[in-house]
Design a protein around this motif. Structure first.
Motif, short mmCIF file in Angstrom:
data_model
loop_
_atom_site.label_atom_id
_atom_site.label_comp_id
_atom_site.label_asym_id
_atom_site.label_seq_id
_atom_site.Cartn_x
_atom_site.Cartn_y
_atom_site.Cartn_z
N SER A 62 0.83 -1.20 0.00
CA SER A 62 0.00 0.00 0.00
C SER A 62 0.86 1.25 0.00
O SER A 62 0.58 2.22 -0.71
CB SER A 62 -0.94 0.00 1.21
N SER A 63 1.95 1.23 0.78
CA SER A 63 2.81 2.42 0.83
C SER A 63 3.56 2.61 -0.48
O SER A 63 3.83 3.73 -0.88
CB SER A 63 3.81 2.28 1.99
N GLN A 64 3.90 1.53 -1.18
CA GLN A 64 4.65 1.66 -2.42
C GLN A 64 3.75 2.01 -3.60
O GLN A 64 4.23 2.48 -4.62
CB GLN A 64 5.40 0.37 -2.72
N LEU A 95 3.83 -16.64 -1.82
CA LEU A 95 2.91 -15.51 -1.73
C LEU A 95 2.16 -15.36 -3.05
O LEU A 95 2.75 -15.44 -4.12
CB LEU A 95 3.68 -14.23 -1.42
N HIS A 96 0.86 -15.13 -2.96
CA HIS A 96 0.03 -14.84 -4.13
C HIS A 96 -0.71 -13.53 -3.87
O HIS A 96 -1.15 -13.29 -2.74
CB HIS A 96 -0.98 -15.97 -4.38
N TRP A 97 -0.82 -12.71 -4.88
CA TRP A 97 -1.55 -11.46 -4.71
C TRP A 97 -2.36 -11.16 -5.96
O TRP A 97 -2.07 -11.63 -7.06
CB TRP A 97 -0.61 -10.30 -4.38
N GLU A 98 -3.37 -10.32 -5.78
CA GLU A 98 -4.23 -9.89 -6.87
C GLU A 98 -4.63 -8.45 -6.62
O GLU A 98 -5.14 -8.11 -5.55
CB GLU A 98 -5.46 -10.79 -6.98
N GLU A 99 -4.41 -7.60 -7.62
CA GLU A 99 -4.75 -6.18 -7.51
C GLU A 99 -5.72 -5.82 -8.63
O GLU A 99 -5.61 -6.32 -9.74
CB GLU A 99 -3.50 -5.31 -7.64
N VAL A 134 -6.19 4.00 -10.29
CA VAL A 134 -6.50 3.96 -8.86
C VAL A 134 -6.75 2.51 -8.48
O VAL A 134 -7.51 1.81 -9.15
CB VAL A 134 -7.74 4.82 -8.53
N ARG A 135 -6.12 2.06 -7.41
CA ARG A 135 -6.29 0.68 -6.99
C ARG A 135 -7.55 0.54 -6.15
O ARG A 135 -7.70 1.18 -5.11
CB ARG A 135 -5.07 0.21 -6.19
N GLU A 136 -8.47 -0.28 -6.64
CA GLU A 136 -9.75 -0.49 -5.96
C GLU A 136 -9.67 -1.58 -4.90
O GLU A 136 -10.34 -1.48 -3.87
CB GLU A 136 -10.84 -0.85 -6.97
N ALA A 137 -8.94 -2.62 -5.14
CA ALA A 137 -8.91 -3.75 -4.21
C ALA A 137 -7.56 -4.43 -4.27
O ALA A 137 -6.87 -4.41 -5.29
CB ALA A 137 -10.02 -4.76 -4.55
N ARG A 154 -7.63 -9.27 2.69
CA ARG A 154 -8.22 -8.40 1.67
C ARG A 154 -8.28 -6.98 2.19
O ARG A 154 -8.49 -6.75 3.39
CB ARG A 154 -9.63 -8.87 1.30
N SER A 155 -8.11 -6.02 1.29
CA SER A 155 -8.21 -4.62 1.66
C SER A 155 -8.82 -3.85 0.49
O SER A 155 -8.91 -4.35 -0.63
CB SER A 155 -6.85 -4.04 2.03
N ALA A 156 -9.20 -2.61 0.77
CA ALA A 156 -9.82 -1.77 -0.25
C ALA A 156 -8.81 -1.13 -1.19
O ALA A 156 -9.18 -0.38 -2.08
CB ALA A 156 -10.66 -0.68 0.41
N GLY A 157 -7.54 -1.43 -1.00
CA GLY A 157 -6.52 -0.88 -1.89
C GLY A 157 -6.18 0.55 -1.52
O GLY A 157 -5.79 0.85 -0.41
N GLY A 158 -6.34 1.47 -2.46
CA GLY A 158 -5.97 2.86 -2.25
C GLY A 158 -4.66 3.18 -2.93
O GLY A 158 -3.86 2.31 -3.25
N GLY A 159 -4.43 4.45 -3.18
CA GLY A 159 -3.21 4.90 -3.86
C GLY A 159 -3.42 5.04 -5.35
O GLY A 159 -4.37 4.50 -5.93
N GLN A 160 -2.51 5.76 -5.98
CA GLN A 160 -2.58 6.01 -7.42
C GLN A 160 -1.29 5.57 -8.09
O GLN A 160 -0.21 5.63 -7.50
CB GLN A 160 -2.83 7.49 -7.71
N LEU A 161 -1.42 5.14 -9.32
CA LEU A 161 -0.29 4.78 -10.15
C LEU A 161 -0.35 5.63 -11.41
O LEU A 161 -1.29 5.52 -12.20
CB LEU A 161 -0.33 3.29 -10.51
N TRP A 162 0.65 6.49 -11.60
CA TRP A 162 0.72 7.36 -12.76
C TRP A 162 1.67 6.72 -13.77
O TRP A 162 2.87 6.64 -13.54
CB TRP A 162 1.23 8.75 -12.38
N VAL A 163 1.12 6.24 -14.88
CA VAL A 163 1.91 5.61 -15.93
C VAL A 163 2.25 6.70 -16.95
O VAL A 163 1.38 7.18 -17.69
CB VAL A 163 1.15 4.45 -16.59
N LEU A 164 3.50 7.11 -16.98
CA LEU A 164 3.96 8.21 -17.81
C LEU A 164 4.21 7.76 -19.24
O LEU A 164 4.52 6.59 -19.48
CB LEU A 164 5.24 8.81 -17.22
#
Length: 412
Positions: A62-64, A95-99, A134-137, A154-164
């Motif tokens: 989440s912080s990254q 570890l497995h993850w899904e965003e 924007v990460r939803e989940a 599970r979490s609600a996500g949060g944060g933004q990713l700006w793809v330049l």
């Protein structure tokens, strides 16, 4: 639930074998009791370690990813995974993850799935198209080496990713005028750092940077502070209307607008590499603009281009933007457009001859209409250089890269 059933079953077997050992006092019974007791303690400790590790990892991801993270289009997104605690307690844990990311311009949802192998510390996600996400989940799960225990968070996500956008490096953009003359290349005229003052000495600074006179006067080690000399100002203006035939979310699918964005990014990068102070402005509904100096600030300067066309664009906004910006920045101006806007020559009148360049983005392999040639002659008549830039020159060079084995990107 599977982990709790497994732990509960081991505890029941441990209790049954313990009752058997106490009642019958046989070697087999005591062996089974100690075995199930060990497995029960292992399962409890392993499950607790997985839960704690997931909590730390979720906080790290989440912080990254927020509040704002930047990367380039088609570039693999890197996450420094914080999996240290669980990996120390449980060697071989997986570890497995899904965003789930949502593109703010088009509303398209993208699901990113991946796996972190035992001993790994770096997570690489496949490249994404340009835009603001924007990460939803976020769902993170882990299992120990035997595969008996499984924990999920599970979490609600949060944060933004700006793809330049990837800056275009076409040869047609290499000779923009600066103050009416073609600027020398950085290799031919390298910028020499100049001393601007002193600062406290920091560990790792070379001894030759110590300013002995200031050190003797203050009684503490001080080092010289240097900076690149100013290389003038460069103004880069982008027409966010694309080819002029699309509106709203459809503008994101306009290949001419995508090429214009990459061309503007290339001009901005070249200005920073020359030591200039670059101002980048976009004729979108938000009036996006940024200003920076120094190569290290390129991602910050290109951030407005990630959201183009933010809020849409009025076809007449580009000429108004040119009038407004060139009143304050007329030393070197580069305009990027995919339309032969008839209002542009009038908006550029009054600029010094040779101080402006127009980069016209067009479809490759197609003859230009007569109206475009007439528009080009009008610009050249007022002393403006016009550069023709084929749309495929940027998009072919920077095609999105695919992720490695075990990674997946699914667009919905």
């Amino acid at each position: 639930m599977r982990s709790l059933v497994c732990i509960g079953g081991l505890v029941v077997l441990c209790a049954v074998s313990g009752w058997w050992a106490i009642e019958w006092d046989g070697r087999t019974a005591w062996f089974l009791f100690y075995s199930f007791a060990y497995l029960s303690l292992y399962a409890l400790a392993a499950y607790g370690a997985l839960k704690r590790g997931l909590a730390r990892l979720e906080a790290g991801l989440s912080s990254q990813a927020g509040p704002i993270r930047r990367c380039y289009a088609g570039e693999s997104v890197h996450y420094a995974a914080l999996w240290s605690e669980a990996s120390r307690l449980l060697p071989g844990a997986r570890l497995h993850w899904e965003e789930q990311w949502v593109h703010q311009g088009t509303g398209v949802r993208t699901v990113v799935r991946g796996e972190l192998a035992p001993g790994a510390r770096l997570v690489r996600l496949p490249g994404l198209p340009r835009g603001v996400y924007v990460r939803e989940a976020l769902t993170v799960s882990a299992s120990e080496a035997l595969g008996l225990l499984h924990a999920e968070r599970r979490s609600a996500g949060g944060g933004q990713l700006w793809v330049l956008p990837r800056p275009a490096a076409a040869a047609g953009l290499s000779g923009a005028p600066v103050g009416g003359r073609k600027a020398a290349s950085p290799a031919a005229n390298p910028a020499v750092p100049q001393v601007s003052g002193t600062r406290p000495y920091a560990p790792g600074d070379p001894l030759k940077r110590i300013h002995w006179r200031s050190t003797a006067r203050t009684g503490e080690l001080r080092a010289t502070e240097t900076e690149l000399p100013a290389g003038g100002r460069q103004l880069v203006l982008l027409d966010a209307a694309g080819s002029g035939g699309s509106e709203g979310a459809a503008l994101w699918a306009d290949p001419l607008l995508a090429a214009a964005v990459e061309a503007a990014a290339g001009l901005a990068r070249r200005g920073l590499e020359r030591g200039q102070r670059v101002r980048l402005a976009v004729s979108d509904a938000q009036g996006s603009a940024a200003e920076a100096q120094g190569r290290a600030r390129l991602p910050e300067l290109l951030q407005p281009l990630a959201a183009v066309p933010q809020g849409g664009c009025d076809p007449g906004a580009f000429a108004a933007l040119v009038r407004r910006e060139t009143r304050r920045h007329a030393e070197a101006v580069a305009l990027v457009t995919a339309r032969a806007d008839a209002r542009l020559p009038a908006a550029m009148r009054g600029l010094p001859r040779g101080a402006a360049q127009v980069v016209f983005v067009h479809e490759p392999g197609r003859a230009l209409p007569d109206a475009v040639h007439g528009w080009k002659r009008q610009l050249e008549a007022i002393g403006c250089r016009v550069t023709m830039f084929a749309a495929g020159a940027a998009t072919a060079a920077f095609a999105p890269r695919q992720g490695g084995a075990g990674y997946a990107v699914i667009g919905e």
